[in-house]
Structure formats: C-alpha cells, structure tokens
Scaffold this active site. Structure first.
Site, PDB file in Angstrom:
ATOM      1  N   ARG A  16       0.816  -1.222   0.000  1.00  0.00           N
ATOM      2  CA  ARG A  16       0.000   0.000   0.000  1.00  0.00           C
ATOM      3  C   ARG A  16       0.848   1.270   0.000  1.00  0.00           C
ATOM      4  O   ARG A  16       0.342   2.353  -0.277  1.00  0.00           O
ATOM      5  CB  ARG A  16      -0.960  -0.008   1.193  1.00  0.00           C
ATOM      6  N   THR A  79       1.308 -13.025  10.762  1.00  0.00           N
ATOM      7  CA  THR A  79       2.087 -12.553  11.909  1.00  0.00           C
ATOM      8  C   THR A  79       2.514 -13.697  12.826  1.00  0.00           C
ATOM      9  O   THR A  79       3.604 -13.663  13.411  1.00  0.00           O
ATOM     10  CB  THR A  79       1.263 -11.532  12.711  1.00  0.00           C
ATOM     11  N   ASN A 377      42.103  37.113   6.914  1.00  0.00           N
ATOM     12  CA  ASN A 377      41.036  37.679   6.088  1.00  0.00           C
ATOM     13  C   ASN A 377      41.134  37.081   4.687  1.00  0.00           C
ATOM     14  O   ASN A 377      42.159  37.218   4.014  1.00  0.00           O
ATOM     15  CB  ASN A 377      41.146  39.206   5.996  1.00  0.00           C
TER      16      ASN A 377
END
Length: 454
Positions: A16, A79, A377
């Site tokens: 599904r 099951t 930097n």
C-alpha cells in the site's frame, strides 16, 4: 528480574506504500520507522532483540546493524508465522517476550516499559496493549467480561452492531510468556480466508488452556498507529514532529513557528536557542545555548556553538564554534572545523577545512582541503584550487595573513604568517611570512583600440 525478549515484525513488503523502498525503511522525520522502534526498545534492557525480515532483508540489516539479531520469513504467511521464525533464538528460553510491529514508529520506551511491567505484575501469560480510539473503525475490538477481563478480540468484519460500539482497540503490540508463545504457535491454524497464521490466535489458545490474558490500556492512542500508506506516514511525521518540538520548547528553546520546524529525534538543543521558520535539523546535532538558527537552514550531524548564528545556510557533519556567523547562503560541507568568532558569509563554501579563531571568509569563496589560521582575512572570490583531476591537495594559510579578492591558491601551497596576497593573484608557490605576493599579468592599455574595435 526474568529475561525479556523483543521481536520486531518487519517482514511485510508494504504494497500500500506503492514504493520501491521497503516499508519499514520509510523515514519519519530523519529516521526509518523500524529504527525508531528498535531505539525505543533499547532502554528496556532486553536480553535480545530479534527482527523478523523478509522483503528488503539486507537493507533492514544494514540499517539496524548489530543492535538486533535477525530471522528471515521466506514466505509472508501471517504474523504468527513471522514470530515463529524467532524460535531458533527463543523457543527454549524462559521469560517475557514483547512483540511489536516495525511500522509503529511513535511507540515510546515509556509505553513499552509500562506494558511489560504490567504483564509481569499481573502474572499474565498474554497481555495486549490496547487504546481508546475516537473512531475505532477498522480496528479489532477488545471485548471484556463482567469482571473486566479480556474475553476476546473481535475484528471489524466479524463484530456485531453492539461490539462495533466498543472503542477499546487492539494495537497489535503484545507481551507473552515466552514458552507459552512458542508452544501455542505450533497449534495456530491457517484455516481462514487469507490462509495465514495469525498471532492473535495465541490469545484464544491461552484462554482455552485457562491461562490469564490481560490488557494494558494506554491513554496515548496516537502512539499506537501503524503506518500502512503514505497518508499514515504523513500523519506519523506530523505527530512525531509535534512531540519533539513540544519537548524542546518545554526545555527552554524558542521555536518561532513550530509547524514549520523539523527537528530530528537525536538532536540536542540547549536553552535560549532560537530557531526560526523553515529549519530542518537532524542527525547527531548539538546546538549550544543562545545560538540562533535560520530561517530556512538545514543542519545535519553538526556541533553549533553558543551565540552562533546560522542564516539561510546548509551545514553538514562539521564542528562550528562559539559566536560564529554563518550565511546567508553559506554551505558548510562535511569535516569542516570552524573556530570561535569566525565569519563565513554569503555564498561561501567550506569543505574539509579548519578555520581558526577570528578569521573571516566573508563572501563568494571556496575553501576546500585547507588549514586557515587565526585572524586571517580571505577576500571575496578566493578559491583554494585543491583538485588536479586525480588527487586533492592541502592549502595552508597561517595566522594574520590577508588574501586579496579573486585570488587562486593552487595547492599544495603555504601562505606564511602575516603575508599579503594581492587581489587577482594566482599563487602556485609558497609565500614567506610578512611577504607581499603579486602573481598577475602586467596591465597593458592600448590607446584608442576600443573605439577602432567598435
């Protein structure tokens, strides 16, 4: 305390879902459903966890790893048949066996602990985890007798009109006396419309043997929902998200818009952190106090230091220190280590690099496979040229260096402490400390050429 075992049912394909992905591996928030289930079992200190796998067995084993042992259900025959496959580990054991479905990701350790403790306290042979449902349609109903004991479970299609009014439902999670379970499974029949061996039939067998069957009713129905399709998956996602967001808010985290904030189950967030709308935070992420995240940032498996700000950016598998400014629109790729008081500005990408305290990479730069010292930097458009098509090489920029705009640093190369790199330079050799390096073509102006060309 007697031994406790867990069996996780994860062998169904899940048609599904209409997906190539094995059902229990569909994620809820940032984690597959079956992983949620196993993670909630761990605090119960089970003697063993056995996961029943079938379709997608290798993928499930890869996901769960050594947190479980595995039994394969070659054919999906129900099951009861699935649990029977765990017999090679459990059939001769004494103790309590908890059976839980791998598609119930919202169950918590607290609820599972409660049902196991209730089962053992009641000295029951079977205990069913039940819940009250506002709309019980489709669920098996728990029918109790005049003594409030479980009499039977009636499926929707078999229920009378009176039984359909019952709102206490079977969640599909059970505790069993282990020896009774495996003895009864041998007696379960597949004489039904589906030709399958059903686990709930063990309940009837226990009752016929005059064994005690109990039911533990949780007041948290939402925890018990199973995910069988994409609609239920979405519902589980929403419920999980709301649960996690509420937990963090009650612990001092500000979520500006909880409905549009997604936080994974393993994320740790300190108090006074502010999270703006549209953020996705997942994996093993830790965010320290007073940080600000977002809006619209994605963070996975990162450490974010205190007072750090991440705006409109993506950070992955990296360490970010305190008082750091990230973004907007920065990308911190895996294995970055960013120190304190660092600025990583807009459209900067950092990959597998260390940037030490106080340095700035403010905009439009790529720093990959680099070691950048403190108080450096890095000018706009700087690129560490780290890849020759076959191998990656290291760029080292030592403390206090100044890298001018649009510099190409061709690795392997070292820029010495305090050195200056002129804008537009392509540096392919080491630069000594405190030196100025200029590596660009001499400018030539040809008078009147542009007018003639036009």
């Amino acid at each position: 305390m007697s031994k406790r075992f867990a069996v996780v049912l994860a062998a169904g394909k899940g048609t599904r879902m209409k997906s190539k992905l094995y059902k229990v591996l569909h994620p809820v928030l940032d984690k597959p459903m079956v992983q949620h289930v196993v993670d909630q079992l761990k605090p119960l200190q089970m003697t063993s966890i056995t996961t029943i796998v079938g379709f997608g067995a290798e993928e499930v084993q890869e996901q769960l790893g050594d947190s479980s042992q595995y039994a394969i259900q070659e054919e999906q025959l129900g099951t009861g048949h699935a649990v029977l496959q765990a017999g090679k580990y459990l059939a001769d054991q004494q103790g309590t066996t908890l059976v839980v479905c791998g598609d119930t990701p919202l169950l918590t350790a607290e609820t599972l602990q409660s049902v196991v403790e209730y089962h053992e306290k009641e000295k029951a042979k079977v205990t069913i985890l039940t819940a009250k449902a506002e709309d019980p349609t489709g669920y098996g109903r728990i029918v109790r007798n005049s003594d409030n004991q479980v009499e039977k479970i009636v499926e929707q299609k078999d229920a009378t009109d009176t039984e359909k009014l019952i709102t206490e439902i079977n969640t599909g999670t059970y505790c069993f006396d282990n020896q009774l379970l495996f003895e009864a499974l041998k007696q379960v029949s597949n004489d039904n419309a589906q030709g399958e061996y059903y686990l709930p039939d063990v309940i009837q067998i226990a009752q016929e043997q005059q064994e005690k069957v109990a039911a533990f009713q949780t007041d948290k129905f939402n925890e018990t929902i199973g995910v069988n399709d994409r609609v239920a998956l979405s519902q589980a996602e929403t419920l999980m998200k709301n649960r996690i967001n509420e937990y963090h808010m009650r612990n001092g985290v500000t979520l500006i818009d909880p409905a549009n904030t997604y936080i994974g189950t393993d994320v740790k967030i300190a108090s006074d952190v502010v999270i703006h709308p549209g953020c996705v935070i997942k994996g093993e992420t830790t965010i320290e106090e007073d940080a600000q995240i977002g809006p619209n940032s994605e963070i996975a498996d990162c450490h974010i230091g205190s007072h750090t700000v991440v705006k409109h950016s993506v950070t992955t598998s990296s360490y970010i220190g305190n008082r750091v400014q990230i973004g907007p629109f920065a990308h911190i790729r895996p294995d970055a280590n960013i120190g304190d008081d660092v600025k990583v500005g807009n459209f900067v990408e950092i990959k597998k690099s260390k940037i030490d305290n106080g340095s700035k990479v403010s905009h439009l730069s790529y720093i990959g496979d680099a070691e950048v010292g403190s108080n450096v930097n890095v000018g706009c458009g700087t690129i560490t040229v780290n890849y020759d098509g076959k191998n990656k090489f290291l760029t080292k920029i030592e403390d206090d260096a100044f890298i001018g705009c649009n510099a190409n640093l061709i690795a392997p190369v070292t820029i010495g402490k305090g050195a200056l790199i002129a804008a537009g330079s392509t540096i392919s050799e080491d630069v000594p400390g405190d030196a100025l390096s200029v590596a660009r073509s001499k400018q030539v102006n040809k008078e009147g050429y542009a007018k003639k060309y036009k």
